[in-house]
Write a protein that holds these residues in place. Structure first.
Motif, mmCIF file in Angstrom:
data_model
loop_
_atom_site.group_PDB
_atom_site.id
_atom_site.type_symbol
_atom_site.label_atom_id
_atom_site.label_comp_id
_atom_site.label_asym_id
_atom_site.label_seq_id
_atom_site.Cartn_x
_atom_site.Cartn_y
_atom_site.Cartn_z
ATOM 1 N N TYR A 47 6.275 -2.312 -7.625
ATOM 2 C CA TYR A 47 4.882 -2.253 -7.193
ATOM 3 C C TYR A 47 4.041 -3.004 -8.215
ATOM 4 O O TYR A 47 4.135 -2.734 -9.417
ATOM 5 C CB TYR A 47 4.438 -0.793 -7.082
ATOM 6 N N ASN A 48 3.267 -3.964 -7.743
ATOM 7 C CA ASN A 48 2.440 -4.806 -8.625
ATOM 8 C C ASN A 48 3.249 -5.412 -9.767
ATOM 9 O O ASN A 48 2.812 -5.448 -10.916
ATOM 10 C CB ASN A 48 1.254 -4.021 -9.181
ATOM 11 N N LEU A 86 -0.670 7.241 -6.502
ATOM 12 C CA LEU A 86 -1.437 6.570 -5.452
ATOM 13 C C LEU A 86 -2.127 7.580 -4.531
ATOM 14 O O LEU A 86 -3.270 7.371 -4.123
ATOM 15 C CB LEU A 86 -0.535 5.642 -4.638
ATOM 16 N N THR A 87 -1.451 8.676 -4.231
ATOM 17 C CA THR A 87 -2.028 9.691 -3.351
ATOM 18 C C THR A 87 -3.274 10.305 -3.974
ATOM 19 O O THR A 87 -4.299 10.460 -3.315
ATOM 20 C CB THR A 87 -0.999 10.798 -3.045
ATOM 21 N N GLU A 119 -4.927 9.069 -6.529
ATOM 22 C CA GLU A 119 -5.742 8.016 -7.140
ATOM 23 C C GLU A 119 -5.952 8.260 -8.626
ATOM 24 O O GLU A 119 -7.073 8.267 -9.134
ATOM 25 C CB GLU A 119 -7.069 7.874 -6.405
ATOM 26 N N THR A 144 0.838 -1.201 0.000
ATOM 27 C CA THR A 144 0.000 0.000 0.000
ATOM 28 C C THR A 144 0.870 1.248 0.000
ATOM 29 O O THR A 144 2.078 1.185 0.266
ATOM 30 C CB THR A 144 -0.902 0.041 1.241
ATOM 31 N N LEU A 145 0.238 2.384 -0.256
ATOM 32 C CA LEU A 145 0.957 3.660 -0.214
ATOM 33 C C LEU A 145 1.610 3.864 1.145
ATOM 34 O O LEU A 145 2.786 4.208 1.240
ATOM 35 C CB LEU A 145 -0.007 4.811 -0.524
ATOM 36 N N ASN A 146 0.872 3.604 2.221
ATOM 37 C CA ASN A 146 1.429 3.793 3.572
ATOM 38 C C ASN A 146 2.613 2.885 3.841
ATOM 39 O O ASN A 146 3.574 3.297 4.482
ATOM 40 C CB ASN A 146 0.342 3.581 4.626
ATOM 41 N N SER A 147 2.564 1.656 3.346
ATOM 42 C CA SER A 147 3.689 0.745 3.591
ATOM 43 C C SER A 147 4.913 1.155 2.776
ATOM 44 O O SER A 147 6.040 1.017 3.234
ATOM 45 C CB SER A 147 3.302 -0.710 3.310
#
Length: 124
Positions: free
Chosen positions: A40-41, A54-55, A57, A2-5
């Motif tokens: 990422y992905n 990501l922030t 979207e 995730t963005l936070n991680s």
């Protein structure tokens, strides 16, 4: 992931211990050509582009430019308040207007050179 991680694992927080709009949030993970990069992905992304997308979207295409604002202009900064969605032309115009250039120094490391403007000298 995730963005936070991503941020928790790879981005420095301000020296005063909390994220703010003014400070650069520097990428501490792997780098390529002076910019942070992250998987990422299943794909490798430029860190500040991924964090911006990501922030807010949004989906970015290759031709989209996520530029660093002139007051920051640090390729390792991932603070979305220091970034804007621009074009190759706007990015080049910023570099020209503020006399900013990057020079390759050895194995993929960049040194940022900025000419000081008269209003900068008043602050210094």
């Amino acid at each position: 992931m995730t963005l936070n991680s991503i941020i928790a694992k790879h981005v420095s927080i301000c020296t005063h211990g909390k994220a703010c709009e003014d400070c650069c949030h520097l990428w501490l993970g792997s780098k390529c050509k002076g910019y942070g990069q992250v998987s990422y992905n299943g794909k490798i992304h430029i860190a500040h582009r991924l964090i911006y997308a990501l922030t807010y979207e949004i989906t970015l295409v290759k031709t989209d430019h996520i530029c660093h604002k002139v007051h920051c202009n640090n390729p390792l900064c991932c603070n979305v308040h220091h970034l804007y969605k621009g074009t190759a032309k706007s990015n080049g115009m910023d570099r020209s207007k503020y006399n900013i250039e990057r020079c390759l120094r050895g194995q993929g490391k960049y040194k940022l050179m900025v000419s000081l403007m008269s209003f900068d000298l008043e602050v210094i």
